[in-house]
Scaffold this motif. Structure first.
Motif, PDB file in Angstrom:
ATOM      1  N   GLN A 184       0.062  -1.659  -0.421  1.00 25.80           N
ATOM      2  CA  GLN A 184      -0.230  -0.144  -0.337  1.00 25.80           C
ATOM      3  C   GLN A 184       0.832   1.133   0.322  1.00 25.80           C
ATOM      4  O   GLN A 184       2.350   1.579   1.069  1.00 25.80           O
ATOM      5  CB  GLN A 184      -1.416   0.120   1.440  1.00 25.80           C
ATOM      6  N   GLY A 185       0.550   2.397  -0.729  1.00 30.12           N
ATOM      7  CA  GLY A 185       0.696   3.278  -0.466  1.00 30.12           C
ATOM      8  C   GLY A 185       2.322   4.046  -1.519  1.00 30.12           C
ATOM      9  O   GLY A 185       3.353   4.682  -1.078  1.00 30.12           O
ATOM     10  N   MET A 206      -3.093  -1.559  -2.601  1.00 30.42           N
ATOM     11  CA  MET A 206      -4.038  -0.987  -2.769  1.00 30.42           C
ATOM     12  C   MET A 206      -3.609   0.818  -2.465  1.00 30.42           C
ATOM     13  O   MET A 206      -2.302   0.457  -2.135  1.00 30.42           O
ATOM     14  CB  MET A 206      -4.733  -1.171  -1.807  1.00 30.42           C
ATOM     15  N   ASP A 207      -4.500   1.386  -3.503  1.00 32.98           N
ATOM     16  CA  ASP A 207      -4.020   2.631  -2.571  1.00 32.98           C
ATOM     17  C   ASP A 207      -2.761   3.284  -3.006  1.00 32.98           C
ATOM     18  O   ASP A 207      -1.550   3.705  -2.505  1.00 32.98           O
ATOM     19  CB  ASP A 207      -3.959   3.019  -1.052  1.00 32.98           C
ATOM     20  N   ASN A 208      -2.140   2.349  -4.214  1.00 35.00           N
ATOM     21  CA  ASN A 208      -0.805   2.972  -4.559  1.00 35.00           C
ATOM     22  C   ASN A 208      -0.511   3.585  -5.894  1.00 35.00           C
ATOM     23  O   ASN A 208      -1.988   4.307  -6.281  1.00 35.00           O
ATOM     24  CB  ASN A 208      -0.043   1.594  -5.777  1.00 35.00           C
ATOM     25  N   GLU A 229      -7.177  -2.793  -5.848  1.00 36.30           N
ATOM     26  CA  GLU A 229      -8.197  -2.028  -5.142  1.00 36.30           C
ATOM     27  C   GLU A 229      -7.977  -0.495  -5.175  1.00 36.30           C
ATOM     28  O   GLU A 229      -6.642   0.025  -4.455  1.00 36.30           O
ATOM     29  CB  GLU A 229      -8.877  -2.160  -3.735  1.00 36.30           C
ATOM     30  N   ASN A 230      -8.155   0.653  -5.942  1.00 38.14           N
ATOM     31  CA  ASN A 230      -8.105   2.003  -6.151  1.00 38.14           C
ATOM     32  C   ASN A 230      -6.570   2.256  -6.065  1.00 38.14           C
ATOM     33  O   ASN A 230      -6.009   3.194  -5.259  1.00 38.14           O
ATOM     34  CB  ASN A 230      -8.322   2.284  -4.148  1.00 38.14           C
ATOM     35  N   ASN A 231      -6.479   1.825  -7.263  1.00 39.83           N
ATOM     36  CA  ASN A 231      -5.245   2.266  -7.357  1.00 39.83           C
ATOM     37  C   ASN A 231      -4.515   3.413  -8.553  1.00 39.83           C
ATOM     38  O   ASN A 231      -6.221   3.649  -9.249  1.00 39.83           O
ATOM     39  CB  ASN A 231      -4.287   1.139  -7.889  1.00 39.83           C
ATOM     40  N   LYS A 252     -13.239  -0.432  -8.157  1.00 36.86           N
ATOM     41  CA  LYS A 252     -12.640   1.226  -7.597  1.00 36.86           C
ATOM     42  C   LYS A 252     -11.142   1.689  -7.570  1.00 36.86           C
ATOM     43  O   LYS A 252     -10.641   2.290  -7.431  1.00 36.86           O
ATOM     44  CB  LYS A 252     -12.767   1.275  -5.856  1.00 36.86           C
ATOM     45  N   ASN A 253     -10.870   1.303  -9.468  1.00 41.61           N
ATOM     46  CA  ASN A 253      -9.349   2.150  -9.903  1.00 41.61           C
ATOM     47  C   ASN A 253     -10.138   2.777 -11.123  1.00 41.61           C
ATOM     48  O   ASN A 253     -10.700   3.117 -11.855  1.00 41.61           O
ATOM     49  CB  ASN A 253      -8.987   1.495 -10.898  1.00 41.61           C
TER      50      ASN A 253
END
Length: 416
Positions: A184-185, A206-208, A229-231, A252-253
């Motif tokens: 993450q991140g 995720m969140d990258n 998710e959410n990248n 959720k991208n």
């Protein structure tokens, strides 16, 4: 002919056993108040196949060279603090295990890819149960093979691409298992280049900042049961062949250039059982051929599948297309791909013989998708009466969309 007496055979076996390195292996205790308080110094004193038990505490060290077979195990997650001075662990030996350490403060560099853990030209390594934070690169495998990266937690603070690194990176590596990690991140959560026969399973990325997974020139790899998710832009798959992607979640991208998955120059692959949910584009396909897309779920995406380049001999079967703004987008009037036995939530046909298959073929490509591709601003007219009329007209008598792009056996009920 003489034979060896059973007693002598036993003695010989015992001597051979006593000569193996593991029999003489020693355990070293490392702690602030111990005789050995430095990781570097203890590694230098240790013999091959020894074990270092690193007790709870903080060890302010960096550029720790592991150049012999060792087990380095943390007790209650001791902290190894690189103080932002450079790379922290560098493994150059076969048969090394790093287990249960909390590694922080990798030095950021614009000339070197400093990593919390770098493995160089090694094999039969294991990196497990590690926590990596405040990092540049996390785990970097370079020309290494037959290893395991298992159950690690890698948390970055990436803000800009130019001063951030990847969570797990494999470069010219083969036969590695990357399993049950949380990334993450970072810039790219997991990155592969020129790495073959890699298994990536049950990871969460995720969140990258850029991609959850990014790989190029890497063949015969398997990706199963991962969540991306959410990248920034989802997953990018480029210039590779013989790829298997099964039972992954792409969710959720979102963004102007975001997608669940980008395929560019991919050949002979299997993409099955995946879920693409709430992405700007589920799958963006360019120059990719002989791929089977089967039993995937496309749910609530802007575009479920967007074809923007020459793609031939692909097969789409048994997929669920549910409530996407556009199920299929095409940029050509030619079609060499097969669509058969999919469920389309916008299908309005009938099934008089009650066999579960629609009696009227379904044409998934809307004329409006062509209009939006050419003039993105027209997206504001989505679901307007005018657009519904021109899409209906195009389905009845195709002029701009491929006349042979249709599902002749659309399912009446969603595949479970």
């Amino acid at each position: 002919m003489s034979t060896i007496h059973p007693y002598h055979k036993f003695i010989l076996s015992l001597l051979l056993l006593l000569c193996t390195p593991l029999v003489w292996a020693k355990t070293w205790n490392v702690c602030g108040d111990c005789e050995h308080s430095s990781l570097k110094e203890t590694i230098a004193l240790a013999q091959p196949y020894d074990t270092l038990l690193v007790q709870k505490g903080t060890y302010r060290e960096y550029e720790i060279l592991v150049d012999k077979p060792l087990m380095i195990k943390g007790i209650n997650y001791p902290i190894v603090d690189g103080e932002k001075k450079g790379e922290i662990f560098r493994v150059t030996s076969d048969h090394v295990t790093l287990d249960g350490l909390f590694v922080i403060n990798v030095g950021v560099s614009y000339t070197k890819d400093n990593a919390a853990i770098r493995v160089v030209q090694s094999k039969d390594f294991t990196i497990r149960n590690m926590v990596l934070e405040q990092l540049f690169f996390g785990i970097y495998l370079e020309k290494s093979s037959h290893g395991k990266v298992y159950h690690n937690r890698i948390i970055g603070e990436a803000v800009n691409e130019y001063n951030s690194g990847n969570g797990i990176q494999l470069w010219y590596s083969t036969d590695v298992e990357v399993t049950k990690n949380h990334v993450q991140g970072t810039r790219d959560g997991i990155y592969l280049e020129f790495s073959d026969r890699i298994t990536i399973s049950e990871n969460v990325s995720m969140d990258n900042l850029r991609y959850g997974l990014h790989f190029m020139f890497s063949n015969n790899d398997v990706y199963t049961k991962n969540t991306f998710e959410n990248n920034g832009a989802g997953v990018a798959v480029m210039f590779s062949k013989h790829i298997t992607m099964e039972n992954n979640i792409f969710r959720k991208n979102w963004g102007t250039a975001a997608y669940g998955m980008l395929l560019k120059e991919i050949n002979d692959a299997e993409i099955t059982g995946n879920t693409f949910e709430e992405n700007t584009i589920g799958i963006n396909i360019e120059g990719s051929n002989r791929i089977t897309y089967a039993n995937n779920d496309f749910i609530g995406n802007g575009w479920a599948i967007r074809v923007v380049g020459a793609c031939y001999t692909n097969r789409f079967e048994g997929n669920n297309f549910l409530y996407n703004s556009f199920d299929i987008s095409y940029n050509s009037k030619l079609n060499d791909n097969a669509f058969e036995g999919n469920f389309w939530s916008s299908y309005t046909g009938y099934d008089l013989d009650k066999d579960g298959i629609g009696d009227v073929p379904y044409r998934p490509v809307k004329l409006f998708s062509y209009v939006v591709n050419r003039t993105p601003e027209t997206i504001v007219l989505l679901r307007s009466l005018f657009m519904d009329i021109i899409d209906f007209s195009e389905r009845v008598s195709p002029v701009f969309t491929p006349d042979n792009l249709k599902d002749a056996q659309p399912l009446m009920q969603m595949r479970p």
